[in-house]
Design a protein around this motif. Structure first.
Motif, PDB file in Angstrom:
ATOM      1  N   SER A  20     -11.219 -10.998  -2.472  1.00  0.00           N
ATOM      2  CA  SER A  20     -10.328 -11.936  -3.162  1.00  0.00           C
ATOM      3  C   SER A  20     -10.078 -11.536  -4.612  1.00  0.00           C
ATOM      4  N   CYS A  21     -10.032 -10.238  -4.860  1.00  0.00           N
ATOM      5  CA  CYS A  21      -9.733  -9.758  -6.220  1.00  0.00           C
ATOM      6  C   CYS A  21      -8.272 -10.002  -6.577  1.00  0.00           C
ATOM      7  N   LYS A  22      -7.429 -10.140  -5.573  1.00  0.00           N
ATOM      8  CA  LYS A  22      -6.001 -10.460  -5.686  1.00  0.00           C
ATOM      9  C   LYS A  22      -5.161  -9.359  -6.338  1.00  0.00           C
ATOM     10  N   ARG A  23      -5.676  -8.140  -6.380  1.00  0.00           N
ATOM     11  CA  ARG A  23      -4.861  -7.031  -6.899  1.00  0.00           C
ATOM     12  C   ARG A  23      -3.616  -6.835  -6.043  1.00  0.00           C
ATOM     13  N   CYS A  24      -3.757  -7.062  -4.751  1.00  0.00           N
ATOM     14  CA  CYS A  24      -2.625  -6.888  -3.844  1.00  0.00           C
ATOM     15  C   CYS A  24      -1.515  -7.889  -4.117  1.00  0.00           C
ATOM     16  N   MET A  25      -1.862  -9.010  -4.731  1.00  0.00           N
ATOM     17  CA  MET A  25      -0.882 -10.070  -4.967  1.00  0.00           C
ATOM     18  C   MET A  25      -0.067  -9.863  -6.229  1.00  0.00           C
ATOM     19  N   LYS A  26      -0.540  -9.035  -7.120  1.00  0.00           N
ATOM     20  CA  LYS A  26       0.098  -8.881  -8.428  1.00  0.00           C
ATOM     21  C   LYS A  26       1.588  -8.540  -8.327  1.00  0.00           C
ATOM     22  N   ASP A  27       1.933  -7.582  -7.508  1.00  0.00           N
ATOM     23  CA  ASP A  27       3.325  -7.130  -7.396  1.00  0.00           C
ATOM     24  C   ASP A  27       3.973  -7.517  -6.068  1.00  0.00           C
ATOM     25  N   CYS A  28       3.309  -8.360  -5.285  1.00  0.00           N
ATOM     26  CA  CYS A  28       3.826  -8.673  -3.955  1.00  0.00           C
ATOM     27  C   CYS A  28       4.361 -10.100  -3.898  1.00  0.00           C
ATOM     28  N   LEU A  29       5.680 -10.219  -3.886  1.00  0.00           N
ATOM     29  CA  LEU A  29       6.296 -11.540  -3.814  1.00  0.00           C
ATOM     30  C   LEU A  29       5.966 -12.238  -2.495  1.00  0.00           C
ATOM     31  N   PHE A  30       5.829 -11.469  -1.430  1.00  0.00           N
ATOM     32  CA  PHE A  30       5.473 -12.034  -0.128  1.00  0.00           C
ATOM     33  C   PHE A  30       4.118 -12.738  -0.196  1.00  0.00           C
ATOM     34  N   LEU A  31       3.092 -12.034  -0.669  1.00  0.00           N
ATOM     35  CA  LEU A  31       1.763 -12.651  -0.756  1.00  0.00           C
ATOM     36  C   LEU A  31       1.757 -13.813  -1.743  1.00  0.00           C
ATOM     37  N   GLN A  32       2.485 -13.680  -2.820  1.00  0.00           N
ATOM     38  CA  GLN A  32       2.561 -14.773  -3.796  1.00  0.00           C
ATOM     39  C   GLN A  32       3.164 -16.029  -3.170  1.00  0.00           C
ATOM     40  N   CYS A  61       5.566  -2.429   2.795  1.00  0.00           N
ATOM     41  CA  CYS A  61       5.698  -1.334   1.833  1.00  0.00           C
ATOM     42  C   CYS A  61       4.393  -0.560   1.640  1.00  0.00           C
ATOM     43  N   GLY A  62       3.255  -1.215   1.920  1.00  0.00           N
ATOM     44  CA  GLY A  62       1.970  -0.533   1.791  1.00  0.00           C
ATOM     45  C   GLY A  62       1.351  -0.584   0.408  1.00  0.00           C
ATOM     46  N   ARG A  63       2.034  -1.200  -0.524  1.00  0.00           N
ATOM     47  CA  ARG A  63       1.493  -1.279  -1.890  1.00  0.00           C
ATOM     48  C   ARG A  63       0.148  -1.985  -1.905  1.00  0.00           C
ATOM     49  N   CYS A  64      -0.026  -2.992  -1.058  1.00  0.00           N
ATOM     50  CA  CYS A  64      -1.289  -3.731  -1.009  1.00  0.00           C
ATOM     51  C   CYS A  64      -2.457  -2.805  -0.683  1.00  0.00           C
ATOM     52  N   SER A  65      -2.234  -1.876   0.222  1.00  0.00           N
ATOM     53  CA  SER A  65      -3.293  -0.933   0.600  1.00  0.00           C
ATOM     54  C   SER A  65      -3.598   0.056  -0.517  1.00  0.00           C
ATOM     55  N   VAL A  66      -2.566   0.430  -1.274  1.00  0.00           N
ATOM     56  CA  VAL A  66      -2.734   1.388  -2.367  1.00  0.00           C
ATOM     57  C   VAL A  66      -3.562   0.793  -3.492  1.00  0.00           C
ATOM     58  N   VAL A  67      -3.325  -0.473  -3.824  1.00  0.00           N
ATOM     59  CA  VAL A  67      -4.029  -1.086  -4.948  1.00  0.00           C
ATOM     60  C   VAL A  67      -5.351  -1.727  -4.553  1.00  0.00           C
ATOM     61  N   CYS A  68      -5.589  -1.919  -3.270  1.00  0.00           N
ATOM     62  CA  CYS A  68      -6.828  -2.552  -2.802  1.00  0.00           C
ATOM     63  C   CYS A  68      -8.011  -1.620  -3.047  1.00  0.00           C
ATOM     64  N   PRO A  69      -9.052  -2.101  -3.743  1.00  0.00           N
ATOM     65  CA  PRO A  69     -10.213  -1.240  -3.981  1.00  0.00           C
ATOM     66  C   PRO A  69     -10.928  -0.846  -2.689  1.00  0.00           C
ATOM     67  N   LEU A  70     -10.747  -1.636  -1.634  1.00  0.00           N
ATOM     68  CA  LEU A  70     -11.355  -1.319  -0.335  1.00  0.00           C
ATOM     69  C   LEU A  70     -10.362  -0.670   0.619  1.00  0.00           C
ATOM     70  N   GLN A  71      -9.140  -0.494   0.153  1.00  0.00           N
ATOM     71  CA  GLN A  71      -8.041   0.081   0.944  1.00  0.00           C
ATOM     72  C   GLN A  71      -7.834  -0.650   2.271  1.00  0.00           C
ATOM     73  N   LEU A  72      -7.927  -1.989   2.198  1.00  0.00           N
ATOM     74  CA  LEU A  72      -7.651  -2.802   3.379  1.00  0.00           C
ATOM     75  C   LEU A  72      -6.163  -2.717   3.686  1.00  0.00           C
ATOM     76  N   LYS A  73      -5.830  -2.644   4.934  1.00  0.00           N
ATOM     77  CA  LYS A  73      -4.453  -2.398   5.374  1.00  0.00           C
ATOM     78  C   LYS A  73      -3.775  -3.702   5.804  1.00  0.00           C
ATOM     79  N   LEU A  74      -3.428  -4.529   4.830  1.00  0.00           N
ATOM     80  CA  LEU A  74      -2.763  -5.788   5.137  1.00  0.00           C
ATOM     81  C   LEU A  74      -1.433  -5.547   5.836  1.00  0.00           C
TER      82      LEU A  74
END
Length: 119
Positions: A20-32, A61-74
């Motif tokens: 729940s670090c939320k790095r994936c949410m920073k640039d993702c309008l979908f997750l937001q 787009c895969g950005r979530c996986s790129v910024v995820c410290p665990l490289q989770l593939k949302l």
């Protein structure tokens, strides 16, 4: 909706490992738009499911996986959800326009080909 074991396992991996670090949410309008926390979104999927519009709203787009410290593939998990939904038939009435667009795009009336002047 019966999701495949592959889809459930992907969602479980995210739900159990996301910090729940939320790095994936920073640039993702979908997750937001669809969640306050991606871990909770995947827990919700596992416990009660999601409306089909949710996985179809991800841009994959895969950005979530790129910024995820665990490289989770949302994105891959949302794609798997879509594939399961498609397996059970066209899941969203909103996608009917896409189906018609694809049918009409093969018509000579709806083409981008430049025919030029016929001589």
């Amino acid at each position: 909706m019966d999701y495949s074991e592959k889809t459930i396992e992907m969602a479980r991996l995210i739900a159990e490992n996301c910090t729940s670090c939320k790095r994936c949410m920073k640039d993702c309008l979908f997750l937001q738009q669809y969640c306050q926390d991606p871990q909770k979104l995947f827990q919700q999927f596992l416990e009660e499911g999601l409306e089909p519009i949710v996985p179809y709203s991800c841009m994959l787009c895969g950005r979530c996986s790129v910024v995820c410290p665990l490289q989770l593939k949302l994105d891959e998990a949302f794609l798997a959800m879509r594939q399961d939904l498609i397996r059970d038939g066209l899941p969203l009435k909103e996608l009917k326009s896409v189906e018609w667009h694809q049918k009409l795009s093969t018509s000579k009336l709806f083409t981008a080909v430049n025919r030029g002047n016929k001589k």
